[in-house]
Design an enzyme around this catalytic site. Structure first.
Site, PDB file in Angstrom:
ATOM      1  N   TYR A 133      -2.437  -1.387  10.219  1.00 36.45           N
ATOM      2  CA  TYR A 133      -2.575  -1.624   8.802  1.00 36.45           C
ATOM      3  C   TYR A 133      -1.208  -1.135   8.150  1.00 36.45           C
ATOM      4  O   TYR A 133      -0.799  -1.938   7.296  1.00 36.45           O
ATOM      5  CB  TYR A 133      -3.913  -0.794   8.224  1.00 36.45           C
ATOM      6  CG  TYR A 133      -4.013  -0.861   6.714  1.00 36.45           C
ATOM      7  CD1 TYR A 133      -4.308  -2.025   6.187  1.00 36.45           C
ATOM      8  CD2 TYR A 133      -3.468  -0.058   6.068  1.00 36.45           C
ATOM      9  CE1 TYR A 133      -4.540  -2.325   4.977  1.00 36.45           C
ATOM     10  CE2 TYR A 133      -3.781  -0.056   4.469  1.00 36.45           C
ATOM     11  CZ  TYR A 133      -4.143  -1.229   3.961  1.00 36.45           C
ATOM     12  OH  TYR A 133      -4.235  -1.351   2.577  1.00 36.45           O
ATOM     13  N   SER A 171       0.738  -1.322  -0.088  1.00 34.32           N
ATOM     14  CA  SER A 171       0.077  -0.022  -0.038  1.00 34.32           C
ATOM     15  C   SER A 171       0.771   1.264   0.076  1.00 34.32           C
ATOM     16  O   SER A 171       2.203   1.241   0.395  1.00 34.32           O
ATOM     17  CB  SER A 171      -0.866  -0.010   1.292  1.00 34.32           C
ATOM     18  OG  SER A 171      -1.367   1.405   1.429  1.00 34.32           O
TER      19      SER A 171
END
Length: 289
Positions: A193, A180
């Site tokens: 995350y 990400s």
């Protein structure tokens, strides 16, 4: 799995925040449809795509199918979305199976891989895409269960799947992991995350070094803000959804079918001289990658 392993496995947080969410309930619907005709770049291949019931995973499954691959759709519990993805793959003329289960459980990973091999006879491509995220403004609000669950879903599952698939991967096989933009930029509201995404990038580079000598390439894709069920179902607070993606240089969120071609490139022979690399479909955000 031993009793100790069972105690260490945290159940999915579905009842806490309705994760990971149903694409069938999302408005507007994400764009998953491939934009171009296929050219048989994956003809005869078998691809395992996790989180393929919706979002980026669905777009990857659709594009891979258009390019000739048979698809194993691994997902948690969104049976309606998975059935839709299965019909999309079959509509492209490819075979598909849908396998539900919690990939944070190593036994589920082992059983899922065995089902794929039993059905298709081999595995050529493994796309580790499934994941979850939970926003927290204060690091003290991250519970022990949430921390363990996020790491379990996002990075432990990749280890388990690679371990299970490794005997079936051969020269020419490809592994593609979803990391990400938060790994590179950080995220003040997604501490756990973004930490898992950092681990995924390191895993990608290290696994590449481990497998490249056997002719197995390992790469990753680091999407920016992409419109998928992950965002309204826990990834973003409701009050922030209206501005989702507007901070990118392109001023908008991306769509799953704008990300899927990066996975295709890394899965096919077009990228035969690439391993240990990360592609960045992120709306123009400059990162050091």
């Amino acid at each position: 799995m031993t009793q100790a392993d069972e105690a260490d496995t945290v159940e999915p947080m579905i009842h806490e925040d309705d994760l990971p969410g149903h694409e069938s309930r999302l408005e507007p619907k994400p764009d998953w449809e491939p934009r171009y005709k296929g050219s048989d770049r994956l003809k005869g291949k078998v691809a395992v795509v996790t989180g393929a019931d919706s979002g980026i995973g669905r777009a990857v499954a659709a594009l891979f199918a258009r390019e000739g691959a048979d698809i194993a759709i691994l997902y948690l519990c969104e049976h309606d979305d998975a059935a839709k993805t299965k019909s999309i793959v079959e509509g492209e003329g490819s075979r598909a199976i849908a396998i539900p289960g919690d990939l944070g459980d190593p036994q589920v990973c082992e059983q899922s891989i065995q089902k794929v091999v039993d059905e298709f006879g081999k595995i050529d491509i493994l796309v580790n895409n499934a994941g979850e995220q939970h926003p927290d403004k204060d690091v003290r609000d991250i519970t022990d269960d949430q921390l363990r669950r996020t790491f379990q879903s996002n990075i432990f599952s990749m280890f388990y799947l690679v371990q299970s698939a490794r005997p079936h991967l051969k020269k020419g096989s490809a592994i593609i992991n979803t990391t990400s933009v938060t790994m590179y930029q950080g995220s003040k509201a997604l501490l756990d995350y973004s930490s898992t995404k950092g681990a995924i990038t390191a895993f990608t580079r290290s696994l590449s070094e481990n497998l490249v000598g056997d002719g197995i390439r390992v790469n990753a894709v680091a999407p920016g803000p992409i419109w998928t069920p992950l965002n309204p179902s826990g990834g973003k607070p409701p009050e922030e959804l209206k501005d989702f993606g507007k901070s990118t240089p392109m001023g908008r969120p991306g769509q799953p079918n704008e990300v899927a071609p990066s996975f295709l490139f890394l899965a096919c022979e077009d990228s035969s001289y690439m391993s240990g690399q990360v592609l960045h479909p992120n709306g123009g955000i400059i990162v050091n990658g």
